[in-house]
Design a protein around this motif. Structure first.
Motif, PDB file in Angstrom:
ATOM      1  N   GLN A  80      33.144 102.917 -56.970  1.00 48.96           N
ATOM      2  CA  GLN A  80      34.072 101.821 -57.223  1.00 48.96           C
ATOM      3  C   GLN A  80      33.410 100.462 -56.996  1.00 48.96           C
ATOM      4  O   GLN A  80      33.669  99.503 -57.736  1.00 48.96           O
ATOM      5  CB  GLN A  80      35.314 101.975 -56.339  1.00 48.96           C
TER       6      GLN A  80
ATOM      7  N   ILE B 191      31.306  99.639 -60.022  1.00 43.73           N
ATOM      8  CA  ILE B 191      32.138  99.146 -61.124  1.00 43.73           C
ATOM      9  C   ILE B 191      32.542  97.697 -60.881  1.00 43.73           C
ATOM     10  O   ILE B 191      32.477  96.857 -61.781  1.00 43.73           O
ATOM     11  CB  ILE B 191      33.370 100.056 -61.300  1.00 43.73           C
ATOM     12  N   SER B 192      32.952  97.396 -59.657  1.00 44.13           N
ATOM     13  CA  SER B 192      33.350  96.031 -59.317  1.00 44.13           C
ATOM     14  C   SER B 192      32.207  95.045 -59.507  1.00 44.13           C
ATOM     15  O   SER B 192      32.383  93.963 -60.075  1.00 44.13           O
ATOM     16  CB  SER B 192      33.840  95.992 -57.868  1.00 44.13           C
TER      17      SER B 192
ATOM     18  N   ILE C 178      29.740  96.329 -63.376  1.00 48.59           N
ATOM     19  CA  ILE C 178      30.440  96.441 -64.657  1.00 48.59           C
ATOM     20  C   ILE C 178      31.338  95.228 -64.842  1.00 48.59           C
ATOM     21  O   ILE C 178      31.191  94.452 -65.779  1.00 48.59           O
ATOM     22  CB  ILE C 178      31.252  97.750 -64.738  1.00 48.59           C
ATOM     23  N   ASN C 179      32.251  95.030 -63.910  1.00 47.26           N
ATOM     24  CA  ASN C 179      33.189  93.915 -64.042  1.00 47.26           C
ATOM     25  C   ASN C 179      32.532  92.553 -63.881  1.00 47.26           C
ATOM     26  O   ASN C 179      32.951  91.586 -64.519  1.00 47.26           O
ATOM     27  CB  ASN C 179      34.313  94.080 -63.016  1.00 47.26           C
TER      28      ASN C 179
ATOM     29  N   THR D  73      26.704 104.289 -63.034  1.00 44.59           N
ATOM     30  CA  THR D  73      28.153 104.435 -63.069  1.00 44.59           C
ATOM     31  C   THR D  73      28.602 105.704 -63.784  1.00 44.59           C
ATOM     32  O   THR D  73      29.174 106.604 -63.169  1.00 44.59           O
ATOM     33  CB  THR D  73      28.796 103.192 -63.704  1.00 44.59           C
TER      34      THR D  73
ATOM     35  N   LEU E 143      38.293 106.125 -64.482  1.00 43.37           N
ATOM     36  CA  LEU E 143      37.225 105.132 -64.363  1.00 43.37           C
ATOM     37  C   LEU E 143      36.128 105.347 -65.405  1.00 43.37           C
ATOM     38  O   LEU E 143      35.488 104.388 -65.841  1.00 43.37           O
ATOM     39  CB  LEU E 143      36.639 105.163 -62.948  1.00 43.37           C
ATOM     40  N   THR E 144      35.921 106.590 -65.833  1.00 39.79           N
ATOM     41  CA  THR E 144      34.983 106.841 -66.926  1.00 39.79           C
ATOM     42  C   THR E 144      35.499 106.214 -68.210  1.00 39.79           C
ATOM     43  O   THR E 144      34.739 105.573 -68.956  1.00 39.79           O
ATOM     44  CB  THR E 144      34.776 108.354 -67.127  1.00 39.79           C
TER      45      THR E 144
ATOM     46  N   TYR F 220      37.484 103.655 -68.456  1.00 40.50           N
ATOM     47  CA  TYR F 220      37.362 102.201 -68.285  1.00 40.50           C
ATOM     48  C   TYR F 220      35.929 101.738 -68.561  1.00 40.50           C
ATOM     49  O   TYR F 220      35.695 100.776 -69.305  1.00 40.50           O
ATOM     50  CB  TYR F 220      37.782 101.827 -66.864  1.00 40.50           C
ATOM     51  N   THR F 221      34.959 102.420 -67.978  1.00 38.69           N
ATOM     52  CA  THR F 221      33.552 102.040 -68.130  1.00 38.69           C
ATOM     53  C   THR F 221      33.066 102.288 -69.543  1.00 38.69           C
ATOM     54  O   THR F 221      32.336 101.467 -70.127  1.00 38.69           O
ATOM     55  CB  THR F 221      32.682 102.812 -67.130  1.00 38.69           C
TER      56      THR F 221
ATOM     57  N   TYR G  66      34.360  99.556 -71.789  1.00 43.52           N
ATOM     58  CA  TYR G  66      33.565  98.331 -71.591  1.00 43.52           C
ATOM     59  C   TYR G  66      32.260  98.423 -72.367  1.00 43.52           C
ATOM     60  O   TYR G  66      31.859  97.460 -73.044  1.00 43.52           O
ATOM     61  CB  TYR G  66      33.311  98.176 -70.094  1.00 43.52           C
TER      62      TYR G  66
ATOM     63  N   LEU H 281      40.203  94.033 -61.849  1.00 43.05           N
ATOM     64  CA  LEU H 281      39.663  94.867 -62.920  1.00 43.05           C
ATOM     65  C   LEU H 281      40.638  94.963 -64.089  1.00 43.05           C
ATOM     66  O   LEU H 281      40.258  94.753 -65.244  1.00 43.05           O
ATOM     67  CB  LEU H 281      39.335  96.259 -62.393  1.00 43.05           C
TER      68      LEU H 281
END
Length: 453
Positions: A33, A36-37, A40-41, A89, A115-116, A118-119, A122, A321
Motif C-alpha cells: 500500500q 502504491i501511495s 503510483i499515486n 507493485t 489494488l491490482t 487500480y494499478t 493507472y 487515492l
C-alpha cells in the motif's frame, strides 16, 4: 490509520521477483500500500504522476524550457515508473493474491485484486497495451506478449468482480492495522471496488464497440453500491514525522523545483473560488497566489511561486487515492448522458459541496460559489462537471484520462511546446531492450484505444 513510511523510504516485499520471501499477508500488505501511495499515486522514484500533472498544467518546473512541461520525453524517463508498476507493485500484489488463495484468506485476496485493478488501470491509461496475462510467469516467460488495452479493461473489471466476490466469502483472516487504507473495513473496500468499476466503465464511453449510454448505465448501476460519503475516501494518512511525510509534500520540496502552474492557480481567481486559500499557498516572496507559466526561457525565484496548501501537500496530509467526490461527478456525467442536464444538476452540485466540506470551506462561501456557477444546460453541462471534478480530484492522474476523453478542462499547448499536448507517455527503454514489442514505437501524440474524443 497513520502510515509510518515516507516518500522514498519503504520495504519491498521481495528483492527478486522470481524468489519471493515467504511472509504473511499481514506483513505483505502495508509495504504494498505504501508503494502504491508513493510510487503510483505520487511518482516517488519515477516521473509519471508528476509528468501527467504538467501535461494538465497543474504543476510546473521552475526550469528553462525544454522539459517535461513542454512535452520533452525520452523512453528512459519512464524506466523507473515501469519498474514501480511491475516489479514493485503488480508483482507483489500477485504474490499477495497467491498467498491469500493458498491460505484461504479471502479478504486479503480481495484487497490484492482491487489494488491490482487500480494499478493496472493507472498503467494502461498511460501506456495503452501492456503485458498482463503472461506478465507473472517468471523465468518461464521472460518476454511476455502484450495484451491489447481492450483486453486489459476486461481484466480490470474481472479483477474488481472477483474482489467483490472474495469479500462476500469473508473467509479466513481479516486485515486490521496492517491495512493503511481502510483498517480492515471490508464494506469500504467493496464500495471502492464498485466505484472503480464505474470509473473504468466511463472511460470507455467512446471506445470502439461501446456506446456512451451503455457505459453510463453500467456506471450508474455500479455506483448504487459505491462510495456514499467522504468517509469512504481511499486514502493513506501520514504523521508528518521524519520519514513519514506525505509524498506530495516531498514532490514540492525546493530541490525538485516543482511549483504550481499559472493555468491552475489563475483559474481559482477567474471562478472566484473560495477553495483558493484551502488548496494553494501564497508565494512566500510576495504573499500573492502566483503560478509559474510552463515553457518560460528563464528561471524565476522559487519563493515567487505558489505550491499546494497543507491540506493536500502538508507533511502530515492524507494522500488521496480515490475520492467520494469522484463517484458523485461520475454520477453527474452518467446521468447527463442518460437523463439530461437537469437530472445531472443535483449530483454535480453535491460533488462541489462535498469537496468544499472536505477542504473546509464555510457554508456561506459554498452557497455563493455554487450559485455563481449557475445551472447546467445543454451547452455547458459536460464542461462544468469535468471542471469541478478536476478540482475535487486535485493531483490525481484520473484528471488526465478525463481531459483526453472529454476535452475538459480546456487546455492549449504551452509556450515553447515541442508537440501538441501529449495523449500518452513513451514505453520505457528498459522494457524496449528486454522485451521488444511493436507497440513500443508509439509517440506521445498517439492516441490510446479508448481515446477517440
Amino acid at each position: 490509520m497513520v502510515a509510518v513510511a515516507g516518500c522514498k523510504k519503504y520495504l519491498d516485499v521481495n528483492e527478486d521477483p522470481n524468489r519471493p520471501i515467504d511472509v504473511k499477508e499481514s506483513l505483505m500488505l502495508p509495504p504494498i500500500q505504501m508503494l502504491i501511495s508513493q510510487n503510483i499515486n505520487a511518482s516517488g522514484d519515477g516521473n509519471l504522476s508528476v509528468v501527467l500533472q504538467q501535461y494538465l498544467q497543474v504543476m510546473a518546473l521552475n526550469q528553462v524550457a525544454p522539459n517535461f512541461g513542454t512535452y520533452l520525453m525520452y523512453n528512459v524517463d519512464m524506466d523507473g515508473d515501469w519498474n514501480n508498476v511491475y516489479v514493485r507493485t503488480l508483482n507483489n500484489l500477485n504474490l499477495l493474491k497467491v498467498k491469500a488463495v493458498a491460505n484461504g484468506n479471502s479478504n486479503y485476496g480481495a484487497i490484492s485484486k482491487i489494488l491490482t485493478a487500480y494499478t493496472l488501470g493507472y498503467a494502461t491509461d498511460a501506456w495503452g497495451d501492456l503485458p498482463y496475462s503472461q506478465a507473472f510467469l517468471g523465468v518461464t516467460q521472460p518476454t511476455p506478449a502484450y495484451d491489447s488495452q481492450q483486453q486489459i479493461y476486461v481484466q480490470i473489471q474481472a479483477l474488481l468482480d472477483d474482489g467483490i466476490a472474495d469479500i462476500a466469502k469473508n473467509a479466513g483472516l481479516k486485515p486490521g492495522s496492517d491495512d493503511y487504507i481502510y483498517a480492515g473495513d471490508m464494506a469500504k473496500w467493496r464500495k471502492l471496488a464498485y466505484t472503480l468499476k464505474a470509473r473504468y466503465y466511463m472511460h470507455l464511453s467512446k471506445a470502439p464497440g461501446n456506446t456512451a449510454s451503455g457505459q453510463a448505465q453500467l456506471a450508474l448501476t455500479a455506483l448504487t453500491n459505491g462510495m456514499q460519503s467522504n468517509d469512504d475516501d481511499a486514502k493513506i494518512a501520514f504523521s508528518g514525522a521524519a520519514g513519514a511525510e506525505n509524498p506530495w509534500q516531498q514532490n514540492f520540496l525546493p530541490g525538485t523545483t516543482f511549483v504550481l502552474a499559472n493555468t491552475f492557480v489563475d483559474a481559482f481567481t477567474t471562478r472566484s473560488d473560495p477553495r483558493l486559500s484551502k488548496m494553494v499557498k501564497p508565494a512566500k516572496q510576495t504573499g500573492l497566489y502566483t503560478g509559474r507559466q510552463i515553457g518560460l526561457d528563464e528561471i524565476g525565484s522559487l519563493e515567487a511561486y505558489s505550491i499546494p496548501a497543507d491540506f493536500y501537500a502538508g507533511a502530515n496530509a492524507n494522500n488521496y487515492l480515490v475520492n467520494y467526490t469522484e463517484a458523485l461527478f461520475i454520477k453527474a456525467e452518467a446521468t447527463l448522458v442518460i437523463s439530461g442536464f437537469a437530472a445531472a444538476q443535483p449530483f454535480y452540485q453535491d460533488g462541489i459541496k462535498q469537496h468544499m466540506i472536505k477542504v473546509g470551506v464555510s457554508t456561506t462561501d459554498m452557497d455563493i460559489y455554487i450559485a455563481s456557477r449557475g445551472t447546467l444546460s445543454s451547452t455547458n453541462a459536460l464542461r462544468l462537471i469535468m471542471e469541478e471534478k478536476s478540482i475535487a480530484n486535485f493531483l490525481n492522474a484520473e484528471n488526465y484520462t478525463d481531459w483526453r476523453r472529454t476535452g475538459f478542462p480546456v487546455l492549449t499547448k504551452v509556450k515553447n511546446a515541442l508537440s501538441e499536448i501529449p495523449r500518452r507517455v513513451l514505453y520505457p527503454n528498459t522494457e524496449i531492450t528486454a522485451n521488444p514489442q511493436p507497440q513500443q514505437k508509439a509517440k506521445i501524440t498517439d492516441r490510446l484505444w479508448w481515446d477517440v474524443n
